[in-house]
Scaffold this motif. Structure first.
Motif, mmCIF file in Angstrom:
data_model
loop_
_atom_site.group_PDB
_atom_site.id
_atom_site.type_symbol
_atom_site.label_atom_id
_atom_site.label_comp_id
_atom_site.label_asym_id
_atom_site.label_seq_id
_atom_site.Cartn_x
_atom_site.Cartn_y
_atom_site.Cartn_z
ATOM 1 N N ALA A 387 -14.354 -0.538 5.440
ATOM 2 C CA ALA A 387 -15.701 0.082 5.183
ATOM 3 C C ALA A 387 -15.951 1.411 5.661
ATOM 4 N N ARG A 388 -15.487 1.671 6.816
ATOM 5 C CA ARG A 388 -15.476 3.193 7.368
ATOM 6 C C ARG A 388 -14.864 4.041 6.581
ATOM 7 N N ILE A 389 -13.491 3.651 6.262
ATOM 8 C CA ILE A 389 -12.727 4.397 5.326
ATOM 9 C C ILE A 389 -13.081 5.054 4.115
ATOM 10 N N VAL A 395 -18.123 10.283 1.467
ATOM 11 C CA VAL A 395 -18.963 11.065 1.797
ATOM 12 C C VAL A 395 -18.175 12.528 1.817
ATOM 13 N N ASN A 396 -16.960 12.409 2.398
ATOM 14 C CA ASN A 396 -16.097 13.435 3.006
ATOM 15 C C ASN A 396 -14.935 13.645 2.033
ATOM 16 N N GLY A 397 -14.722 12.823 1.161
ATOM 17 C CA GLY A 397 -13.508 12.925 0.367
ATOM 18 C C GLY A 397 -12.072 12.807 0.935
ATOM 19 N N THR A 398 -12.089 12.211 2.270
ATOM 20 C CA THR A 398 -11.085 12.064 3.106
ATOM 21 C C THR A 398 -9.994 10.906 2.636
ATOM 22 N N GLU A 399 -8.801 11.126 2.493
ATOM 23 C CA GLU A 399 -7.966 10.303 2.064
ATOM 24 C C GLU A 399 -7.876 9.193 3.176
ATOM 25 N N PRO A 400 -7.575 7.937 2.414
ATOM 26 C CA PRO A 400 -7.350 6.828 3.293
ATOM 27 C C PRO A 400 -6.021 6.697 4.111
ATOM 28 N N PRO A 401 -6.058 6.303 5.277
ATOM 29 C CA PRO A 401 -4.577 6.278 5.766
ATOM 30 C C PRO A 401 -3.880 5.153 4.994
ATOM 31 N N LEU A 402 -2.496 5.385 4.789
ATOM 32 C CA LEU A 402 -1.794 4.313 3.938
ATOM 33 C C LEU A 402 -0.742 3.644 4.772
ATOM 34 N N ILE A 403 -0.536 4.113 5.915
ATOM 35 C CA ILE A 403 0.334 3.320 6.842
ATOM 36 C C ILE A 403 -0.334 3.138 8.148
#
Length: 425
Positions: A387-389, A395-403
């Motif tokens: 949910a945070r990711i 909001v910020n366009g941050t890429e999700p961690p993939l690993i």
């Protein structure tokens, strides 16, 4: 939920649903096996009997090769098509898709590497012949990986201890994460029959008890150097794929809850004096409860099928920005689906008891298994982090961690945490 509704939802999402001849042929072969699996699911749950025989049925029928192209001995199904079948299997017994999770991921790894031009014929032939793979990734070691692949005069050997090795007790091969002494992370595939490999059925969770998610130990187990590769070379959407197969389990549980709720209400003859009808099956309030459960299961399936299309897009994308975009998209979509289904399906499984009396809690019926299984699946890859990711992306366009890994924090991270000031409110 009907078979037609699943097919229609798949077609709506992409225009290419599950009406092709390849899917029809595969479904005709596997659905009778699903029915046999469902027939014994309650007894296996009550007696805690591992589904070794049932996985053998799937193995003999070629279910481990559903994604492999037809010309290589498989069914050649797309992700939406495979997802449709996996949800049906999960409805029969939610333990089985999870037990096959690592196998499906390793098949995908070899399919993706084949698309890159690598010769994966040996592995795809093995899988087409019915061989299965299990998983050995998780451990409590610092930094997430303490299992060591060490070079010796007689060849590389593997030493370590892994937990939650789902499906390995049923498998021919194990997909292992390890680390070389120089700190390099590697992927290792090793046969379960290798001397020095031991798997125990010691998973003691209250749900999904028959997935074979026990402990596997490696004690100087010999490894074929050809089966070692850099972990960084793994296919990029593997985290999303692993999560997707948990969505499948949740969607299947939702379908099973609908079936049991409808059947139990239909058969029930005892009524409450302050109810609304002479038969429970005619009580408007009870029917509304079952209708809500059905709607929740429908939403779970539709959401899971939507995510399947993002997986198919990630598989189809090859290289560059287009591939990166597709990988990020499927990571986000499976995360969004997880956030919703992790609450939705346990809620539906709990509502089952609202439609029935106290007798529904009888251990002989084991209706609680649906909630226990759903809640257990929902604890994987915690959805609170997803949910945070997702929010950070919006909001910020941050890429999700993939690993990412799980294990004891290393000394530097613990020290940094301990240096944080305490805030008193």
């Amino acid at each position: 939920m009907t078979e037609t509704s699943i097919t229609e939802s798949t077609e709506t999402a992409s225009g290419t649903g599950t009406t092709g001849s390849a899917f029809a042929t595969a479904a005709a072969r596997y659905r009778p096996i699903f029915a046999r699996i469902a027939a014994g699911a309650l007894d296996r749950e009550r007696n805690r009997t591992l589904p070794t025989e049932q996985i053998g049925w799937l193995k003999d029928a070629g279910f481990g090769a559903v994604r492999i192209p037809v010309e290589l001995g498989g069914d050649g199904l797309t992700w939406p098509e495979l997802t449709t079948l996996l949800i049906e299997l999960a409805a029969a017994d939610s333990n089985l898709p999870q037990a096959l999770r690592a196998h499906i991921a390793l098949v995908e790894e070899n399919l993706v590497r084949r698309r890159r031009g690598e010769d994966r014929g040996v592995w795809l032939e093995r899988f087409a012949a019915g061989q299965l793979a299990g998983n050995a990734w998780t451990e409590p070691g610092a930094g997430g990986t303490a299992t060591i692949l060490e070079d010796t005069p007689s060849g590389p050997t593997l030493t370590g201890r892994k937990y939650y090795t789902t499906g390995t007790i049923f498998a021919d091969w194990i997909d292992v994460t390890a680390r070389r002494p120089d700190g390099t992370d590697v992927s290792v595939v090793i046969a379960t029959t290798t001397p020095g490999v031991r798997t125990d059925d010691d998973w003691d969770g209250f749900g999904q008890r028959l997935t074979g998610s026990g402990t596997t130990e490696f004690t100087a187990a010999a490894v074929d150097p050809a089966n070692v590769s850099p972990f960084a070379d793994r296919f990029p959407y593997q985290t999303a794929l692993y999560q997707h197969l948990l969505l499948v389990a949740l969607a299947g549980i939702g379908r099973a809850v609908v079936v049991d709720a409808a059947e139990q209400v239909r058969r029930r003859t005892r009524v409450f004096g302050h109810g609304n009808a002479d038969l429970v099956r005619d009580d408007a309030q009870i029917l509304a409860v079952v209708g809500e459960i059905s709607a929740q299961a429908y939403a779970a399936e539709a959401t899971t099928l939507r995510a399947a299309h993002s997986l198919q897009a990630a598989f189809a994308a090859t290289g560059g920005a287009r591939e990166r975009e597709a990988v990020v998209a499927t990571e986000l979509e499976t995360g969004q689906a997880q956030i919703v289904l992790s609450r939705l399906v346990p809620e539906a499984a709990g509502a089952l008891f609202d439609a029935l009396g106290a007798s529904s809690t009888s251990q002989s019926r084991a209706l609680d298994r649906h909630w226990r299984n759903a809640r257990t699946v929902a604890t994987h890859n915690p959805f609170i982090y997803k949910a945070r990711i997702v929010g950070d992306r919006e909001v910020n366009g941050t890429e999700p961690p993939l690993i990412w890994t799980i294990g004891e924090a290393d000394a530097d991270r613990r020290a940094a945490r301990d240096r944080q000031p305490t805030v008193v409110g």
